[in-house]
Design a protein around this motif. Sequence first.
Motif, short mmCIF file in Angstrom:
data_model
loop_
_atom_site.label_atom_id
_atom_site.label_comp_id
_atom_site.label_asym_id
_atom_site.label_seq_id
_atom_site.Cartn_x
_atom_site.Cartn_y
_atom_site.Cartn_z
N VAL A 149 -7.05 -4.83 -7.19
CA VAL A 149 -8.24 -5.38 -7.84
C VAL A 149 -9.50 -5.04 -7.05
O VAL A 149 -9.53 -5.18 -5.82
CB VAL A 149 -8.11 -6.91 -8.00
N SER A 150 -10.52 -4.59 -7.77
CA SER A 150 -11.78 -4.22 -7.13
C SER A 150 -12.73 -5.42 -7.03
O SER A 150 -12.65 -6.35 -7.81
CB SER A 150 -12.47 -3.11 -7.94
N PHE A 151 -13.60 -5.37 -6.03
CA PHE A 151 -14.64 -6.37 -5.83
C PHE A 151 -14.06 -7.79 -5.73
O PHE A 151 -14.63 -8.75 -6.24
CB PHE A 151 -15.70 -6.27 -6.93
N TYR A 152 -12.94 -7.88 -5.05
CA TYR A 152 -12.31 -9.16 -4.77
C TYR A 152 -12.91 -9.72 -3.48
O TYR A 152 -13.14 -8.99 -2.52
CB TYR A 152 -10.80 -8.97 -4.63
N TYR A 153 -13.17 -11.04 -3.47
CA TYR A 153 -13.70 -11.70 -2.28
C TYR A 153 -12.66 -12.68 -1.76
O TYR A 153 -12.39 -13.71 -2.40
CB TYR A 153 -15.00 -12.44 -2.61
N ASP A 173 -16.26 -20.73 -4.09
CA ASP A 173 -15.41 -19.66 -4.60
C ASP A 173 -14.99 -20.03 -6.03
O ASP A 173 -14.42 -21.09 -6.26
CB ASP A 173 -14.18 -19.54 -3.70
N ASP A 174 -15.27 -19.14 -6.98
CA ASP A 174 -15.08 -19.49 -8.39
C ASP A 174 -13.69 -19.17 -8.93
O ASP A 174 -13.44 -19.36 -10.12
CB ASP A 174 -16.13 -18.78 -9.26
N ALA A 186 -12.71 -13.44 -7.87
CA ALA A 186 -11.36 -12.92 -8.17
C ALA A 186 -11.38 -11.43 -8.49
O ALA A 186 -10.32 -10.84 -8.71
CB ALA A 186 -10.75 -13.69 -9.34
N GLY A 187 -12.55 -10.83 -8.52
CA GLY A 187 -12.64 -9.40 -8.70
C GLY A 187 -13.01 -8.98 -10.11
O GLY A 187 -13.23 -9.80 -11.00
N TRP A 188 -13.08 -7.67 -10.28
CA TRP A 188 -13.53 -7.09 -11.54
C TRP A 188 -12.39 -6.37 -12.27
O TRP A 188 -11.88 -6.84 -13.27
CB TRP A 188 -14.70 -6.12 -11.28
N THR A 189 -11.96 -5.21 -11.76
CA THR A 189 -10.94 -4.42 -12.45
C THR A 189 -9.58 -4.56 -11.77
O THR A 189 -9.49 -4.85 -10.58
CB THR A 189 -11.30 -2.93 -12.45
N ASN A 248 -5.18 -0.87 2.63
CA ASN A 248 -6.08 -1.85 3.24
C ASN A 248 -6.54 -2.88 2.20
O ASN A 248 -7.64 -2.80 1.67
CB ASN A 248 -7.28 -1.12 3.85
N VAL A 249 -5.66 -3.84 1.92
CA VAL A 249 -5.93 -4.86 0.91
C VAL A 249 -5.68 -6.24 1.52
O VAL A 249 -4.63 -6.44 2.15
CB VAL A 249 -5.03 -4.66 -0.33
N PRO A 250 -6.60 -7.19 1.35
CA PRO A 250 -6.39 -8.53 1.91
C PRO A 250 -5.12 -9.18 1.37
O PRO A 250 -4.80 -9.05 0.18
CB PRO A 250 -7.63 -9.31 1.46
N GLN A 251 -4.42 -9.89 2.22
CA GLN A 251 -3.21 -10.56 1.79
C GLN A 251 -3.49 -11.57 0.68
O GLN A 251 -2.68 -11.75 -0.23
CB GLN A 251 -2.56 -11.28 2.98
N SER A 252 -4.65 -12.20 0.74
CA SER A 252 -4.98 -13.21 -0.28
C SER A 252 -5.10 -12.59 -1.66
O SER A 252 -4.81 -13.25 -2.67
CB SER A 252 -6.27 -13.96 0.09
N GLN A 253 -5.53 -11.32 -1.74
CA GLN A 253 -5.58 -10.66 -3.04
C GLN A 253 -4.17 -10.48 -3.60
O GLN A 253 -3.91 -10.74 -4.78
CB GLN A 253 -6.27 -9.30 -2.97
#
Length: 559
Positions: free
Chosen positions: A177-181, A472-473, A362-365, A157-162
């Motif tokens: 990647v964790s904490f991706y928006y 979005d950064d 873009a996330g953390w790890t 369950n991962v967004p396609q954009s990630q």
Amino acid sequence: MRRKRISSILLAGAVCVSLLSGCGSRGEETAADIPQSEALQTEAAEESQNEEAAGETPSWKKDTSPVTIDWFVAYDWYGKVFDPVNNIADKKLQTETGITVNIITGDADKLNALIVSGELPDVVTFDAVASQRLQMENAGLVLDLEELAENYAPDLNVPQSQKDWYRNEDGKWYSLVSFYYGPERCSDEFGGFLVTHNSNFVRTDLLEQIGMTMDDLHTKDGFYQALKKVKDQKLQYDGMDVIPLTGVYPVNMAQQFGAQQEDEQVNLLDIKIQPEYLEALKFYNKLYTEGLITTDEFTQDQTQRDQKVASGQVFMAQGWMTVKQPRSALYSSDPNAKMLYCGTIKTGDSGKQHYLSSINAAGWTTTMITSGAQHPDRIISLFAYLTQEEAALDEEYGSGCYDIVDGKAIRKEEAVKEYEEDYNAAYNKYNMNLSFAMDYTIIQKYENLNVENELEKDRINMERDKDASLYDDKCFSDINPMAGTDLAAIKAAIDEYWKSAEPQIIMASDEAECEKLYSQAVEQMYSMGYEELYESQNEKFHKNKEKLGIEFAWPSLQK
């Protein structure tokens, strides 16, 4: 941005150690009460039979034979010990998947040693922005997660954009990647949204005492007048002189004043050389010369600042992390002393609408499966388990510690009490502390907005403030040179120089001296190789936009 890295470090501590707040008691038996092997076999068999009958067997339950996965985490502060005997969440993971996780910790140097020696374990986790990510991808040291998911875990369950954002030039996706928006989940339909730490806070009791309102603080002059009244009226709290303002962040203030970071020719703009940044420095200089900012603002550490906020000595503060912990301590000692979110300054002298950077979109790890992994099929199914909404909620609230009512996660009353009595004991009993696949937009989707705690209500209002215009950064933050290169050395030298020059600019004797020192600092930056660094960053900025298929990244320029 340097602030992005600071935010990531703070987020690491907040999420993986102490972000989770409360969970409930299971009431009857715990993991320690059940013989582990028997429990695993019985529960796994029963649940698998039920789901297979319904034709909906999750990928992680198709093979629950016992395997052990070696997982290296490149954070030496990370103290996770996989303990399915005493930890409910760990037991649940092991029961559901058959997997035992062997956590190995270290730092970036240890990761480098593992890469060089060819002794990488099954799974590795480290900063998504670290140079080792591309190094490992390009050297064939990690496996394509997309291909593995197609073959073994279609329910990942991962967004396609990630996947697209982190897709290697070879067309493959290696990094979970964790904490991706992503835009798919930062939407009203899904329920997620961007968050910023560029926020202002005020003691509402003292604000009332000086006869002003929060609306007054949304203008540059109103912000200044409030601080001035605190000093002129010699406000005190608990026998102490009140400090008008703590938290000096020129980037944050420049954004509030309307600084733009992309021009009409589609090129990157460095915020430090924008007029609003100088405006922010001059504004802070004015506050400093009038005694509205104290000298120790530039020398104190976080602990010292926390103590001042917690003691009630501070009237206003900038930055969420400046107040997050200490305001709770203050409120506990005096419920009338509330340090609450008061929005931001709407614009500066230019009159341009402000846009505030989001945190770590873009996330953390990044977490990767190495090419030498013994059970890649089982690991990708573990990733599928960890990316499910239920796993995210378990990570946030504790396994079995909440109910879903009308689409919202409601914490159990006994859960709150258990955490209040001994937070660490409850956390170690119910929470997985394995958030390296966490998507926080899931938590936002299920967040209960009807809370009684006033500070928690305030946090919710802050994060969901529609008047704060966020961007979005991703395109702006992922532009730095690879570690170990000449350009990386130039950037490090410039950052270190600016870190020491900036306080001197703010503490200048007057505005003219402030502007003079700023001009000298910019000249010095250019002499250190800034132009070459900028060209590299601008090139990466353009490539980032190409990934997203956009011409402009800045909100006001988008059509």
